[in-house]
Design an enzyme around this catalytic site. Structure first.
Site, mmCIF file in Angstrom:
data_model
loop_
_atom_site.group_PDB
_atom_site.id
_atom_site.type_symbol
_atom_site.label_atom_id
_atom_site.label_comp_id
_atom_site.label_asym_id
_atom_site.label_seq_id
_atom_site.Cartn_x
_atom_site.Cartn_y
_atom_site.Cartn_z
ATOM 1 N N THR A 133 1.312 -1.401 -0.078
ATOM 2 C CA THR A 133 0.312 -0.430 0.149
ATOM 3 C C THR A 133 0.005 1.385 -0.077
ATOM 4 O O THR A 133 1.917 0.932 0.332
ATOM 5 C CB THR A 133 -0.820 -0.113 1.130
ATOM 6 O OG1 THR A 133 -1.261 1.727 1.561
ATOM 7 C CG2 THR A 133 -0.191 -0.646 2.511
ATOM 8 N N ASP A 134 0.425 2.304 -0.823
ATOM 9 C CA ASP A 134 0.678 3.697 -0.666
ATOM 10 C C ASP A 134 0.776 3.900 0.894
ATOM 11 O O ASP A 134 1.900 4.526 1.196
ATOM 12 C CB ASP A 134 0.381 4.726 -1.379
ATOM 13 C CG ASP A 134 -1.461 5.493 -1.128
ATOM 14 O OD1 ASP A 134 -1.868 4.339 0.077
ATOM 15 O OD2 ASP A 134 -1.873 6.010 -1.518
ATOM 16 N N GLU A 135 0.320 3.626 2.001
ATOM 17 C CA GLU A 135 0.132 3.954 3.447
ATOM 18 C C GLU A 135 1.654 4.366 3.708
ATOM 19 O O GLU A 135 1.760 5.148 4.986
ATOM 20 C CB GLU A 135 -1.135 3.454 4.180
ATOM 21 C CG GLU A 135 -1.920 3.432 3.418
ATOM 22 C CD GLU A 135 -3.384 3.675 4.246
ATOM 23 O OE1 GLU A 135 -3.208 3.151 5.198
ATOM 24 O OE2 GLU A 135 -4.029 3.371 3.365
ATOM 25 N N TYR A 182 -1.745 -0.526 11.127
ATOM 26 C CA TYR A 182 -1.194 -1.677 9.877
ATOM 27 C C TYR A 182 -0.224 -1.169 8.784
ATOM 28 O O TYR A 182 0.572 -1.828 8.215
ATOM 29 C CB TYR A 182 -3.024 -0.795 9.022
ATOM 30 C CG TYR A 182 -3.413 -1.217 7.397
ATOM 31 C CD1 TYR A 182 -3.123 -2.936 6.931
ATOM 32 C CD2 TYR A 182 -3.295 -0.181 6.518
ATOM 33 C CE1 TYR A 182 -3.221 -2.935 5.656
ATOM 34 C CE2 TYR A 182 -3.480 -0.468 5.120
ATOM 35 C CZ TYR A 182 -3.564 -1.901 4.845
ATOM 36 O OH TYR A 182 -2.821 -1.916 3.497
ATOM 37 N N LYS A 186 2.374 -3.458 7.162
ATOM 38 C CA LYS A 186 2.264 -3.623 5.831
ATOM 39 C C LYS A 186 4.090 -3.422 5.831
ATOM 40 O O LYS A 186 4.584 -4.154 4.598
ATOM 41 C CB LYS A 186 2.002 -2.835 5.513
ATOM 42 C CG LYS A 186 0.252 -3.333 4.812
ATOM 43 C CD LYS A 186 0.297 -4.662 4.647
ATOM 44 C CE LYS A 186 0.282 -4.853 2.931
ATOM 45 N NZ LYS A 186 -0.581 -6.308 2.217
HETATM 46 P P1 NAD Z 1 -9.913 -7.672 1.880
HETATM 47 O O1 NAD Z 1 -9.170 -7.322 3.460
HETATM 48 O O2 NAD Z 1 -11.131 -7.160 1.490
HETATM 49 O O3 NAD Z 1 -9.767 -7.896 2.215
HETATM 50 C C1 NAD Z 1 -8.188 -9.149 2.328
HETATM 51 C C2 NAD Z 1 -8.434 -10.558 2.232
HETATM 52 O O4 NAD Z 1 -7.341 -11.775 3.227
HETATM 53 C C3 NAD Z 1 -10.045 -11.693 3.127
HETATM 54 O O5 NAD Z 1 -10.069 -12.529 1.728
HETATM 55 C C4 NAD Z 1 -9.344 -12.392 4.348
HETATM 56 O O6 NAD Z 1 -9.614 -13.369 4.349
HETATM 57 C C5 NAD Z 1 -7.871 -12.804 3.542
HETATM 58 N N1 NAD Z 1 -7.141 -13.597 4.773
HETATM 59 C C6 NAD Z 1 -6.566 -11.800 5.843
HETATM 60 N N2 NAD Z 1 -6.013 -12.854 7.246
HETATM 61 C C7 NAD Z 1 -5.698 -14.236 6.421
HETATM 62 C C8 NAD Z 1 -4.637 -15.164 6.662
HETATM 63 N N3 NAD Z 1 -3.783 -14.760 8.334
HETATM 64 N N4 NAD Z 1 -4.483 -16.302 5.629
HETATM 65 C C9 NAD Z 1 -5.322 -16.496 4.588
HETATM 66 N N5 NAD Z 1 -5.854 -15.243 4.430
HETATM 67 C C10 NAD Z 1 -6.086 -13.800 5.540
HETATM 68 O O7 NAD Z 1 -7.721 -6.687 1.588
HETATM 69 P P2 NAD Z 1 -8.098 -5.772 0.022
HETATM 70 O O8 NAD Z 1 -8.475 -4.364 0.526
HETATM 71 O O9 NAD Z 1 -8.738 -6.835 -1.179
HETATM 72 O O10 NAD Z 1 -6.324 -5.961 0.001
HETATM 73 C C11 NAD Z 1 -6.093 -6.636 -0.593
HETATM 74 C C12 NAD Z 1 -4.119 -6.211 -0.744
HETATM 75 O O11 NAD Z 1 -4.053 -5.229 -0.631
HETATM 76 C C13 NAD Z 1 -3.994 -6.356 1.223
HETATM 77 O O12 NAD Z 1 -2.447 -6.457 1.364
HETATM 78 C C14 NAD Z 1 -3.669 -4.263 1.054
HETATM 79 O O13 NAD Z 1 -2.689 -3.482 1.815
HETATM 80 C C15 NAD Z 1 -3.361 -4.073 -0.157
HETATM 81 N N6 NAD Z 1 -3.527 -2.548 -0.592
HETATM 82 C C16 NAD Z 1 -5.403 -2.208 0.091
HETATM 83 C C17 NAD Z 1 -6.088 -1.155 -0.590
HETATM 84 C C18 NAD Z 1 -7.190 -0.753 -0.525
HETATM 85 O O14 NAD Z 1 -7.770 0.519 -0.881
HETATM 86 N N7 NAD Z 1 -7.706 -1.547 -0.395
HETATM 87 C C19 NAD Z 1 -5.012 -0.758 -1.462
HETATM 88 C C20 NAD Z 1 -3.943 -0.945 -1.352
HETATM 89 C C21 NAD Z 1 -2.768 -1.969 -1.216
HETATM 90 P P1 TYD Z 2 -10.875 4.026 4.758
HETATM 91 O O1 TYD Z 2 -11.865 3.351 3.674
HETATM 92 O O2 TYD Z 2 -10.915 2.738 5.898
HETATM 93 O O3 TYD Z 2 -9.418 3.736 4.146
HETATM 94 P P2 TYD Z 2 -7.391 3.902 4.357
HETATM 95 O O4 TYD Z 2 -7.971 4.444 6.133
HETATM 96 O O5 TYD Z 2 -7.319 3.004 4.013
HETATM 97 O O6 TYD Z 2 -7.640 5.035 3.976
HETATM 98 O O7 TYD Z 2 -11.045 5.515 4.773
HETATM 99 C C1 TYD Z 2 -10.494 6.599 3.453
HETATM 100 C C2 TYD Z 2 -11.001 7.653 4.664
HETATM 101 O O8 TYD Z 2 -11.884 8.198 4.617
HETATM 102 C C3 TYD Z 2 -9.664 7.777 5.625
HETATM 103 O O9 TYD Z 2 -9.049 9.384 4.969
HETATM 104 C C4 TYD Z 2 -10.972 7.819 6.457
HETATM 105 C C5 TYD Z 2 -12.197 8.079 6.032
HETATM 106 N N1 TYD Z 2 -13.574 7.461 6.708
HETATM 107 C C6 TYD Z 2 -14.273 8.425 7.468
HETATM 108 O O10 TYD Z 2 -14.472 9.901 7.406
HETATM 109 N N2 TYD Z 2 -15.044 7.895 8.154
HETATM 110 C C7 TYD Z 2 -15.322 6.638 7.919
HETATM 111 O O11 TYD Z 2 -16.265 5.691 8.406
HETATM 112 C C8 TYD Z 2 -14.927 5.508 7.282
HETATM 113 C C9 TYD Z 2 -14.537 4.281 7.517
HETATM 114 C C10 TYD Z 2 -13.309 6.642 7.072
#
Ligand code: NAD
Ligand code: TYD
Length: 376
Positions: A133-135, A182, A186
């Site tokens: 992630t970019d975080e 988080y 990561k």
């Molecule tokens: P998500 O939470 O929707 O899905 C995570 C999946 O991983 C789920 O299916 C869960 O069951 C599985 N999982 C969790 N713990 C596990 C374990 N111990 N063993 C096996 N499976 C396990 O997450 P997402 O939003 O789809 O993100 C996927 C990846 O992309 C993550 O690594 C996250 O850090 C990265 N990412 C997400 C975002 C975003 O905006 N959602 C952005 C950048 C990077």
């Molecule tokens: P989120 O979807 O949790 O992603 P991330 O924290 O990984 O960026 O949140 C996106 C933005 O929205 C973040 O600045 C937090 C804000 N947010 C709210 O203001 N209210 C909410 O209920 C949630 C879930 C997020």
């Protein structure tokens, strides 16, 4: 190729699994997922019967299990998405995040290393691709050197002009400065992945992507949570003043980037993935309200009074903004959707798939696995 995709039942993972299963009928795609609260096999209903797809319920922390799976399935490539992914949960329960994101990644790295080193060809033709992630880069300021009020038009390193809330972007060479449990977990996993390349020669790639949005996202994250709340006329909890900025990418564009980088990216490299699409939270919330109202036949904007400012998230990062010039220039990837188009598609999807949303919010979706697999 036999490809192990971890976390394939989650939000982004399900889009990656679908893309690979449909696009590469000659590959075998093994989806390894623990099915935590965030994993939902209903996300993959349309492809679960395909002959080149297999689901395995497993925890990535189970080293013996993963090692055994790599051997029996002759895994050539790993695309690692499994993680705990929600910042608010990490604030309440950092241990689970360290366990899954750090120890789980280490377990996969060790298994890939041990299995591939046991083969005559060793690492030849193998690939371990870690999705991050970019975080991990921390937070950016919302400033301009000449004191101009954001948002303003600025030039990225590609030379193209974009609307931005600050003059700095996340580039691949930036030092890691994670703030939340988080992003700290990561960041730690990213370091382990690079250490396995530098120490053992494991053929690794890391990508860092901005916030994703689109179908099948668990409704605890901003966009699906708010769409669902607007639909039910429930309050919309905006953290702080809603001034924080996030950079949003449509999930299918992320999946396409993963496909491109898995096949054509250079080993040991890092690529940032993002679409130069910065939005203040409060502006997104207003777009969501207008879009949901319009699509439900309500008066556009009539639900604005659902906006409820609540206590800010602890350590809330101010601004994320990705510079994806390297990926765009070196591998020719570009986002395919404008944000307005992507948001319209996304809102429509959640409104058209209310059964999916209701299942997820009621927790019923967790029965799906038992119906599908345990009873076989
Ligand atoms: P998500 O939470 O929707 O899905 C995570 C999946 O991983 C789920 O299916 C869960 O069951 C599985 N999982 C969790 N713990 C596990 C374990 N111990 N063993 C096996 N499976 C396990 O997450 P997402 O939003 O789809 O993100 C996927 C990846 O992309 C993550 O690594 C996250 O850090 C990265 N990412 C997400 C975002 C975003 O905006 N959602 C952005 C950048 C990077
Ligand atoms: P989120 O979807 O949790 O992603 P991330 O924290 O990984 O960026 O949140 C996106 C933005 O929205 C973040 O600045 C937090 C804000 N947010 C709210 O203001 N209210 C909410 O209920 C949630 C879930 C997020």
């Amino acid at each position: 190729m036999n490809i192990l995709i971890t976390g394939g039942a989650g939000f982004i993972g399900s889009h990656v699994v679908r893309l690979f299963v449909n696009k590469y009928p000659d590959y075998r795609i093994i989806n390894l997922d623990k099915l935590t609260y965030a994993g939902n096999l209903a996300n993959l209903k349309d492809i679960e019967a395909k002959p080149n797809y297999k689901f395995v319920k497993m925890d990535i922390c189970d080293f013996e299990g993963v090692m055994n799976l790599m051997q029996t399935e002759h895994i050539d490539g790993v695309i690692h998405l499994a993680a705990e992914s929600h910042v608010d949960r990490s604030i309440k329960d950092p241990f689970t995040f360290a366990q899954t994101n750090v120890m789980g990644t280490l377990s996969l790295l060790q298994a890939a290393k041990a299995y591939w080193e046991s083969l005559p060809e060793k690492y030849e033709g193998k690939r371990f691709y870690h999705i991050s992630t970019d975080e991990v880069y921390g937070a950016l300021a919302m400033t301009h050197p000449d004191g101009i009020e954001p948002p303003f038009t600025t030039k990225a390193s590609s030379g193209e002009h974009h609307l931005a809330y600050g003059d700095k972007f996340f580039t691949e060479d930036l030092k890691y400065q994670p703030h939340s449990p988080y992003s700290a977990a990561k960041a730690s996993s990213d370091h382990f992945v690079r250490a396995f390349h530098d120490t053992y020669g494991l053929p690794t790639i890391v990508t860092n992507c901005s916030n994703n949005y689109g179908p099948y996202q668990f409704p605890e994250k901003l966009i699906p949570l708010f769409i669902n709340n607007i639909r039910h006329r429930k309050p919309l909890p905006v953290y702080g003043k809603g001034e924080n900025v996030r950079d949003w990418l449509y999930v299918e564009d992320h999946a396409r980037a993963i496909d491109t980088i898995f096949h054509r990216g250079n080993v040991a490299e890092t690529y940032n993935i993002g679409g130069f699409n910065e939005w203040k939270n409060i502006d997104i919330v207003k777009v969501l309200i207008k879009t949901v109202d319009r699509l439900l036949g309500r008066k556009e904007g009539e639900d604005m009074d659902l906006i409820t400012y609540v206590t800010d998230r602890a350590g809330h990062d101010l601004r994320y903004a990705i510079d994806s010039t390297k990926l765009q220039k070196e591998l020719g990837w570009e986002p395919s959707l404008q944000f307005e188009e992507g948001i319209e598609k996304t809102v429509r999807w959640y409104l058209d798939n209310q059964a999916w949303l209701d299942n997820v919010t009621s927790g019923k979706y967790q029965d799906y696995y038992h119906d599908m697999y345990d009873k076989r």
